[in-house]
Write a protein that holds these residues in place. Structure first.
Motif, PDB file in Angstrom:
ATOM      1  N   GLY A 215       0.606  -1.227  -0.128  1.00  0.00           N
ATOM      2  CA  GLY A 215      -0.429   0.174   0.140  1.00  0.00           C
ATOM      3  C   GLY A 215       0.666   1.411   0.271  1.00  0.00           C
ATOM      4  O   GLY A 215       0.282   2.311   0.612  1.00  0.00           O
ATOM      5  N   VAL A 216       1.685   1.062  -0.909  1.00  0.00           N
ATOM      6  CA  VAL A 216       3.116   2.216  -0.726  1.00  0.00           C
ATOM      7  C   VAL A 216       2.674   3.128  -2.085  1.00  0.00           C
ATOM      8  O   VAL A 216       3.118   2.471  -3.009  1.00  0.00           O
ATOM      9  N   GLN A 217       2.508   4.155  -2.243  1.00  0.00           N
ATOM     10  CA  GLN A 217       2.259   4.720  -3.397  1.00  0.00           C
ATOM     11  C   GLN A 217       4.112   5.261  -3.759  1.00  0.00           C
ATOM     12  O   GLN A 217       4.592   5.867  -2.855  1.00  0.00           O
ATOM     13  N   ALA A 218       5.108   5.270  -4.671  1.00  0.00           N
ATOM     14  CA  ALA A 218       5.981   5.244  -5.143  1.00  0.00           C
ATOM     15  C   ALA A 218       6.259   5.437  -6.467  1.00  0.00           C
ATOM     16  O   ALA A 218       5.472   5.020  -7.353  1.00  0.00           O
ATOM     17  N   GLU A 219       7.515   6.230  -6.989  1.00  0.00           N
ATOM     18  CA  GLU A 219       7.563   5.705  -8.755  1.00  0.00           C
ATOM     19  C   GLU A 219       8.466   4.777  -8.608  1.00  0.00           C
ATOM     20  O   GLU A 219       9.955   4.609  -8.528  1.00  0.00           O
ATOM     21  N   VAL A 220       8.204   3.556  -9.148  1.00  0.00           N
ATOM     22  CA  VAL A 220       8.953   2.424  -9.774  1.00  0.00           C
ATOM     23  C   VAL A 220       9.181   2.500 -10.796  1.00  0.00           C
ATOM     24  O   VAL A 220       8.198   1.580 -11.792  1.00  0.00           O
ATOM     25  N   VAL A 221      10.386   2.064 -11.399  1.00  0.00           N
ATOM     26  CA  VAL A 221      10.309   1.981 -12.861  1.00  0.00           C
ATOM     27  C   VAL A 221      11.723   0.849 -13.024  1.00  0.00           C
ATOM     28  O   VAL A 221      12.455   1.301 -11.972  1.00  0.00           O
ATOM     29  N   PRO A 222      12.125   0.466 -14.368  1.00  0.00           N
ATOM     30  CA  PRO A 222      13.132  -0.245 -14.203  1.00  0.00           C
ATOM     31  C   PRO A 222      13.983   0.424 -14.648  1.00  0.00           C
ATOM     32  O   PRO A 222      15.937  -0.112 -13.692  1.00  0.00           O
ATOM     33  N   PHE A 223      14.194   1.662 -15.375  1.00  0.00           N
ATOM     34  CA  PHE A 223      15.563   2.552 -15.309  1.00  0.00           C
ATOM     35  C   PHE A 223      15.001   3.554 -15.536  1.00  0.00           C
ATOM     36  O   PHE A 223      14.631   4.061 -15.852  1.00  0.00           O
ATOM     37  N   LEU A 224      16.300   5.229 -15.269  1.00  0.00           N
ATOM     38  CA  LEU A 224      15.753   6.487 -15.019  1.00  0.00           C
ATOM     39  C   LEU A 224      16.773   7.020 -15.943  1.00  0.00           C
ATOM     40  O   LEU A 224      17.980   6.704 -15.636  1.00  0.00           O
ATOM     41  N   TYR A 225      15.669   7.580 -16.636  1.00  0.00           N
ATOM     42  CA  TYR A 225      16.941   8.125 -17.495  1.00  0.00           C
ATOM     43  C   TYR A 225      17.519   9.071 -17.405  1.00  0.00           C
ATOM     44  O   TYR A 225      18.536   9.747 -17.694  1.00  0.00           O
ATOM     45  N   ASP A 226      16.148   9.930 -16.610  1.00  0.00           N
ATOM     46  CA  ASP A 226      16.854  11.658 -16.463  1.00  0.00           C
ATOM     47  C   ASP A 226      17.186  11.456 -15.097  1.00  0.00           C
ATOM     48  O   ASP A 226      16.639  11.926 -13.637  1.00  0.00           O
ATOM     49  N   MET A 227      18.417  10.727 -14.717  1.00  0.00           N
ATOM     50  CA  MET A 227      18.884  10.246 -13.178  1.00  0.00           C
ATOM     51  C   MET A 227      19.230  11.390 -12.301  1.00  0.00           C
ATOM     52  O   MET A 227      19.532  12.016 -11.402  1.00  0.00           O
ATOM     53  N   PRO A 228      20.136  12.637 -13.902  1.00  0.00           N
ATOM     54  CA  PRO A 228      19.865  14.149 -12.904  1.00  0.00           C
ATOM     55  C   PRO A 228      19.419  14.792 -12.391  1.00  0.00           C
ATOM     56  O   PRO A 228      19.129  15.479 -10.551  1.00  0.00           O
ATOM     57  N   ARG A 229      18.225  15.293 -13.366  1.00  0.00           N
ATOM     58  CA  ARG A 229      16.921  15.468 -12.758  1.00  0.00           C
ATOM     59  C   ARG A 229      16.292  14.781 -11.561  1.00  0.00           C
ATOM     60  O   ARG A 229      16.229  15.507  -9.888  1.00  0.00           O
ATOM     61  N   VAL A 230      16.489  13.211 -11.233  1.00  0.00           N
ATOM     62  CA  VAL A 230      16.122  12.948  -9.804  1.00  0.00           C
ATOM     63  C   VAL A 230      17.097  13.319  -8.764  1.00  0.00           C
ATOM     64  O   VAL A 230      16.471  13.098  -7.817  1.00  0.00           O
ATOM     65  N   LEU A 231      18.536  12.939  -8.991  1.00  0.00           N
ATOM     66  CA  LEU A 231      19.102  12.887  -8.127  1.00  0.00           C
ATOM     67  C   LEU A 231      19.994  14.140  -7.313  1.00  0.00           C
ATOM     68  O   LEU A 231      19.340  13.999  -6.033  1.00  0.00           O
ATOM     69  N   ARG A 232      19.289  15.499  -8.834  1.00  0.00           N
ATOM     70  CA  ARG A 232      19.801  16.681  -7.902  1.00  0.00           C
ATOM     71  C   ARG A 232      18.351  16.843  -7.264  1.00  0.00           C
ATOM     72  O   ARG A 232      17.912  18.001  -5.946  1.00  0.00           O
ATOM     73  N   GLY A 233      16.499  16.273  -7.109  1.00  0.00           N
ATOM     74  CA  GLY A 233      16.074  16.732  -6.245  1.00  0.00           C
ATOM     75  C   GLY A 233      15.640  15.717  -4.773  1.00  0.00           C
ATOM     76  O   GLY A 233      14.966  15.385  -4.151  1.00  0.00           O
ATOM     77  N   ALA A 234      16.993  14.919  -4.800  1.00  0.00           N
ATOM     78  CA  ALA A 234      17.066  13.413  -3.665  1.00  0.00           C
ATOM     79  C   ALA A 234      17.066  14.625  -2.309  1.00  0.00           C
ATOM     80  O   ALA A 234      17.970  15.293  -2.277  1.00  0.00           O
TER      81      ALA A 234
END
Length: 374
Positions: A238-257
């Protein structure tokens, strides 16, 4: 000017090469970049996304394989050299860059036979056998770590760090979640192909973690092979999350973490520190020469990370460690500062400048702000 880059297999080899390609194009938009890889790695998918052309050659592993596979790998070498020779001629290559993996030896050998300028980039603390084998053929050897230097001729070696894409350097800070009302953001990834052990520990951590941090926002790169299992586990929990096989835009996601759970390959450490991100590092226990543990301990010693060895990893321990860091704002800020203090962002600039000097060409009119020597 045409630059041919032999790189692929994993993100650890491919993404430093992409960073170099982007820097060459920033310096000289008329430059032509061609990648060379195989059908086995992630290069076809990633390079299509990055919009770089890819040539495929026959190349198979030799080291760490059984006798039969090793023999097949050796027999593929003459074929690979012939294919590389044709590719270099067809594209009228001016420079060849080998970044390890199966394709580097044949491309460097063909470049040497053709008299084309050739260099090696070794991103790991301990160099791979492919780069060691062709070290005598290279005119420059660019290293991320001093520890790799004794495997190559001293006159060729330049220790410059790991090239990273400029996208990682854009706006590397974000307002504290407590000031904006946004949930804290956790990023989880186990390398370009995922990591089943990390995925399993995260699944086991979900219940206690969400009890401690019910508003936590999670992005989880699982790898292709494990995506369905992990996505179903989140659904059942019951956990909402973005679960993906691969992250193409790692810079954007990492900067936001706010916090990252990851392996500790050289590329990962370079990207984490470039963005000043605190991390929980779970080194790959089978990494050659245990270099991932060495990378992780170095970042931990600097104060930017906590190391959880995989053999001792449990879901409860992971949940507790994540919560301990995120629930202590002062500790989180200290880890951010220590992580950022480790960053080296000038590697791509330095390598490209040296490559142009090797070829006797000057393209210094576009310089990276903040790069060493700029």
């Amino acid at each position: 000017m045409t630059i041919v880059i032999a790189a692929g297999g994993t993100g650890g080899h491919l993404y430093p090469a992409v960073a170099l390609a982007r820097e060459f194009l920033r310096r000289d938009p008329s430059a032509k970049i061609v990648f060379v890889g195989t059908t086995k790695g992630i290069e076809s998918k990633v390079l299509a996304h990055e919009r770089f052309p890819l040539e495929l050659i026959t190349a198979k592993p030799v080291m760490g394989k059984g006798l039969g596979e090793a023999l097949r790998g050796l027999l593929s070498v003459p074929i690979g050299i012939w294919q590389s020779w044709r590719i270099l001629g067809a594209h009228k290559a001016d420079l060849v860059i080998g970044v390890g993996g199966y394709t580097s030896p044949t491309m460097l050998a063909a470049a040497a036979l053709r008299g084309i300028a050739r260099v090696i980039l070794e991103p790991n603390a301990y160099p791979g056998m492919a780069n060691i084998a062709v070290g005598p053929l290279a005119q420059r050897v660019f290293l991320a770590f001093d520890s790799a230097a004794d495997k190559f001729a001293k006159s060729k070696v330049r220790v410059v760090g790991t090239p990273i894409r400029q996208d990682f350097l854009r706006d590397t800070t974000r307002p504290e979640p407590s000031a904006t009302g946004d949930p804290q953001r956790l990023l989880i990834f186990g390398g370009s192909q995922g990591a089943k052990a990390i995925n399993s520990a995260v699944i086991d951590s979900l219940a206690p973690l969400m009890q401690k941090l019910p508003k936590l926002s999670i992005t989880h790169q699982t790898g292709e092979a494990d995506h369905a299992r992990v996505a179903e586990a989140y659904r059942q929990a019951g956990v909402q999350a973005e679960v993906v096989p691969f992250l193409y835009d790692m810079p954007r996601v990492l900067r936001g973490a706010d916090l990252v759970v990851a392996r500790s390959g050289a590329m990962t450490i370079a990207e984490l520190t470039a963005c000043g991100k605190p991390a929980i590092l779970i080194p790959l226990p089978t990494a050659i020469y245990n270099h991932q543990m060495m990378n992780a301990r170095a970042m931990e010693a600097a104060g930017g990370a906590v190391v959880l060895p995989q053999p001792e990893l449990t879901g409860a321990q992971l949940a507790r460690t994540i919560a301990d860091i995120l629930q202590q704002p002062d500790r989180l800020r200290r880890m951010q500062d220590k992580s950022r203090g480790m960053r080296r962002i000038e590697a791509a600039e330095t390598i490209v400048r040296e490559c142009y000097a090797l070829m006797g060409v000057n393209h210094d009119h576009n310089r990276t702000v903040g790069a060493a020597g700029a």
